[in-house]
Design a protein around this motif. Structure first.
Motif, mmCIF file in Angstrom:
data_model
loop_
_atom_site.group_PDB
_atom_site.id
_atom_site.type_symbol
_atom_site.label_atom_id
_atom_site.label_comp_id
_atom_site.label_asym_id
_atom_site.label_seq_id
_atom_site.Cartn_x
_atom_site.Cartn_y
_atom_site.Cartn_z
ATOM 1 N N ASN A 3 38.197 62.927 -104.933
ATOM 2 C CA ASN A 3 38.692 61.767 -105.668
ATOM 3 C C ASN A 3 37.581 60.769 -105.944
ATOM 4 O OD1 ASN A 3 41.259 62.381 -106.236
ATOM 5 N ND2 ASN A 3 42.154 61.384 -104.440
ATOM 6 N N TRP A 4 36.777 60.548 -104.920
ATOM 7 C CA TRP A 4 35.649 59.641 -105.080
ATOM 8 C C TRP A 4 34.723 60.119 -106.191
ATOM 9 C CZ3 TRP A 4 34.450 54.933 -103.727
ATOM 10 C CH2 TRP A 4 35.187 54.336 -102.699
ATOM 11 N N ILE A 7 36.254 59.379 -109.548
ATOM 12 C CA ILE A 7 36.152 57.958 -109.883
ATOM 13 C C ILE A 7 34.732 57.620 -110.346
ATOM 14 C CG2 ILE A 7 36.150 55.629 -108.862
ATOM 15 C CD1 ILE A 7 38.589 56.650 -107.188
ATOM 16 N N ILE A 10 34.259 58.933 -113.872
ATOM 17 C CA ILE A 10 34.912 58.071 -114.881
ATOM 18 C C ILE A 10 34.144 56.760 -115.033
ATOM 19 C CG2 ILE A 10 36.997 56.709 -115.361
ATOM 20 C CD1 ILE A 10 38.560 59.020 -113.966
ATOM 21 N N PHE A 11 33.738 56.236 -113.882
ATOM 22 C CA PHE A 11 33.012 54.974 -113.866
ATOM 23 C C PHE A 11 31.714 55.092 -114.690
ATOM 24 C CE2 PHE A 11 29.958 52.061 -111.899
ATOM 25 C CZ PHE A 11 30.667 50.883 -111.976
ATOM 26 N N PHE A 13 31.020 57.299 -116.967
ATOM 27 C CA PHE A 13 31.372 57.504 -118.372
ATOM 28 C C PHE A 13 31.677 56.172 -119.059
ATOM 29 C CE2 PHE A 13 34.831 57.936 -121.477
ATOM 30 C CZ PHE A 13 34.184 58.694 -122.442
ATOM 31 N N LEU A 14 32.467 55.360 -118.361
ATOM 32 C CA LEU A 14 32.850 54.083 -118.975
ATOM 33 C C LEU A 14 31.670 53.134 -119.080
ATOM 34 C CD1 LEU A 14 36.381 53.563 -117.416
ATOM 35 C CD2 LEU A 14 35.845 54.038 -119.807
ATOM 36 N N TRP B 4 38.424 49.851 -102.597
ATOM 37 C CA TRP B 4 39.316 50.476 -103.582
ATOM 38 C C TRP B 4 39.776 49.461 -104.607
ATOM 39 C CZ3 TRP B 4 40.497 55.116 -105.093
ATOM 40 C CH2 TRP B 4 40.159 56.198 -104.265
ATOM 41 N N ILE B 7 37.008 48.751 -107.011
ATOM 42 C CA ILE B 7 36.838 49.847 -107.975
ATOM 43 C C ILE B 7 37.938 49.787 -109.036
ATOM 44 C CG2 ILE B 7 37.006 52.368 -108.242
ATOM 45 C CD1 ILE B 7 35.502 52.480 -105.475
ATOM 46 N N ILE B 10 37.149 46.979 -111.472
ATOM 47 C CA ILE B 10 36.081 47.343 -112.425
ATOM 48 C C ILE B 10 36.593 48.362 -113.439
ATOM 49 C CG2 ILE B 10 33.824 48.507 -112.639
ATOM 50 C CD1 ILE B 10 33.181 47.258 -109.845
ATOM 51 N N PHE B 11 37.360 49.310 -112.920
ATOM 52 C CA PHE B 11 37.919 50.361 -113.745
ATOM 53 C C PHE B 11 38.804 49.754 -114.856
ATOM 54 C CE2 PHE B 11 41.223 53.479 -114.670
ATOM 55 C CZ PHE B 11 40.452 54.584 -114.986
ATOM 56 N N LEU B 14 36.734 47.916 -117.389
ATOM 57 C CA LEU B 14 36.024 48.797 -118.308
ATOM 58 C C LEU B 14 36.984 49.486 -119.282
ATOM 59 C CD1 LEU B 14 33.311 50.306 -115.959
ATOM 60 C CD2 LEU B 14 32.937 48.778 -117.882
ATOM 61 N N PHE B 18 36.704 49.233 -123.178
ATOM 62 C CA PHE B 18 36.655 50.451 -123.969
ATOM 63 C C PHE B 18 37.708 50.415 -125.076
ATOM 64 C CE2 PHE B 18 37.931 54.949 -124.553
ATOM 65 C CZ PHE B 18 36.759 55.387 -125.130
#
Lengths: 351, 351
Positions: A3-4, A7, A10-11, A13-14, B4, B7, B10-11, B14, B18
């Motif tokens: 999972n990490w 993430i 994706i991080f 990529f973004l 978590w 993250i 930030i996710f 972003l 996007f």
């Protein structure tokens, strides 16, 4: 751990997407407005002027230009407004440009239902969906304009710009709802539409009202449609000239007409829109050097301009800053003091 | 848990960024090129034509227009190239536009060191950093062009566009390195520079070479600098007219000159660039209807155009698709077959 990893992926990529976006040159943003009147979503392209997000000046308000056939004209038009609004030699004020993308172009832009057989193929009937302009202008006036005013800092002055059917639409709005816009631009308008119905409407309007409303402007460009003389659009030129004759004979409208030699129906808008903006905002340009000896002239000229436009215009903070810099660097002390005071008066929360 | 949350935060941020980026209208992208010649980073603005990333056609190659003073002219210019390259009535081929942003404008665009006292304030010396154009053109030719060719799909034809000092620069490149570009555009060029050094260079060039090189074009626009007659730029008009006289008398250059009545030095490029593109790519526009009876004419016209341009141009796949659609819908069966074969020949990997 898996999972990490996801993430992280994706991080990354973004982040990449984000950094790429920073390198893009933007000319505007897309917004979607749902129209109850038209029962559909409408895509709107919005260009904000260079100083709109300038944090070194106070938030300003801008005139709005509504541009039909947005998908064809938006880019050069938005660029044009920035190009000729550059300080210190601005010919027009900085403007917000609102491009309206078409869905059913013929439906929206034509004032009456008027079908005809295709001259190329008589089995095809053209313009079956025509005649919806009254709904479309209702959408612009009652839905789009409030959306723009709510979401952007707009000043009262607004312009409607159209080409071909869009030019027909603009002239129809001027005749049926002149109060909706301050100025109208019709590039090579399709005044041949429905046996020149716009010619009769113009004649009827003038018979009833005698004069066009005050403080309105209309600019018409006309292409050199030599090629088109040979096809079914041959009445394009004739009807535009008939319209010109009526308006010029009446003489009460701030009207300008330009015939563009060698220009075709498809390209005339590039030059037409430039001439239109210069015509509409004539008198906006001021000469900074004159203010050294005669600083009061700035407000006098803006007053004169505002009277003609029927809407209040004031010197932008950016322009006042340029004037101040000029006075300081050339040691015109009295004028500098004058403009410091004027700036404090017009923009009290000086940044 | 705290991590978590971070993250997630930030996710979300972003994702939002996007999704917003998707709603932006892009006119180009910024790239940075480090120049060894100039010992500095240069910011380049690149506009790709509409079909560049169209996956329904084969990857095409495009002519390149190098635009000086990118920060002033890029937006309307990029919009203009798209506007007049629209199929089926394209006046020019689709082009890549490369805007070059200034760092030290006077240094880069002037051919000689020529200082002078400011007419407004004699304590100030103007143009102290002038005379670097030979380095700047070396940067364009040896560093920027290879960068563009490596990163984008370019065809061999290239155009150099400049205004004022940029126009002076363009004319200087035509005289000193005519092979660098196919066409040159000089909007209201500063030919007064350094006691009209460009006039002497033109005279010397013609004395030595007799003729201008074949297949080159030069377009010059001239503003109606009435206001400027009164200040230190009064020799602007005079020198442009002197240059015009020499080039027209020689008669070997594909040259066009337009005087724009009422246009100022600052605005003339908007119209000048349009006239320039029409002039440079004259003969590119073809009439689809003629190909119904005479399909061979398409290749003949492209052959004639390519000969004049000194570079091979072929009909774009997009244009061939439009022609095919026209032939099909109007039942011109023989021509349809002809164009299917032509398309297979020019674009073998038909998508």
């Amino acid at each position: 751990m898996n999972n990490w990893f996801k993430i992280l992926y994706i991080f990354t990529f973004l982040c990449f997407t984000f950094s790429k976006a920073q390198d893009k040159l933007m000319i505007g943003e897309k917004r979607t407005v749902f129209s109850k009147v038209l029962s559909e979503d409408r895509e709107i392209w919005i260009h904000l002027p260079k100083t709109y997000n300038d944090t070194t000046i106070n938030p300003a308000k801008y005139p709005v230009i509504y541009l039909l056939d947005g998908e064809n004209n938006f880019e050069y038009f938005a660029g044009l407004t920035d190009f000729i609004a550059r300080t210190p030699y601005a010919d027009i004020p900085e403007c917000i440009v609102v491009g309206i993308k078409n869905t059913e172009r013929t439906r929206d832009l034509t004032p009456t239902k008027s079908q005809k057989k295709s001259p190329v193929n008589s089995a095809v009937t053209l313009f079956t969906d025509s005649g919806g302009s009254e709904h479309f202008v209702k959408f612009i006036q009652e839905e789009l304009k409030p959306f723009i005013s709510k979401n952007y800092r707009t000043q009262g002055y607004s312009v409607l710009v159209g080409h071909s059917f869009g030019g027909l639409f603009a002239i129809n709005v001027l005749l049926t709802h002149p109060e909706y816009f301050n100025s109208y631009v019709a590039n090579d308008p399709s005044l041949w539409w429905d046996n020149e119905i716009m010619i009769s409407r113009t004649e009827n309007y003038l018979e009833k009202n005698k004069k066009f409303p005050a403080n309105k402007s209309l600019y018409v460009s006309q292409a050199d449609n030599e090629e088109q003389q040979k096809n079914w659009n041959s009445d394009m030129t004739q009807s535009i000239e008939k319209f010109k004759g009526i308006v010029e004979k009446n003489g009460t409208l701030n009207y300008k007409h330009t015939f563009f030699e060698g220009e075709t129906h498809g390209t005339v808008s590039y030059q037409g829109n430039y001439e239109a903006l210069k015509f509409i905002f004539k008198g906006f340009r001021t000469n900074i050097k004159q203010f050294a000896k005669n600083p009061e002239l700035l407000e006098e000229e803006y007053k004169k301009f505002s009277d003609r436009m029927g809407e209040k215009f004031i010197p932008s903070e950016t322009y006042l800053n340029v004037i101040l810099k000029f006075m300081k660097s050339n040691d015109f002390k009295e004028s500098e003091t004058y403009f410091i005071n004027l700036k404090n008066r017009l923009y009290p929360k000086t940044k």
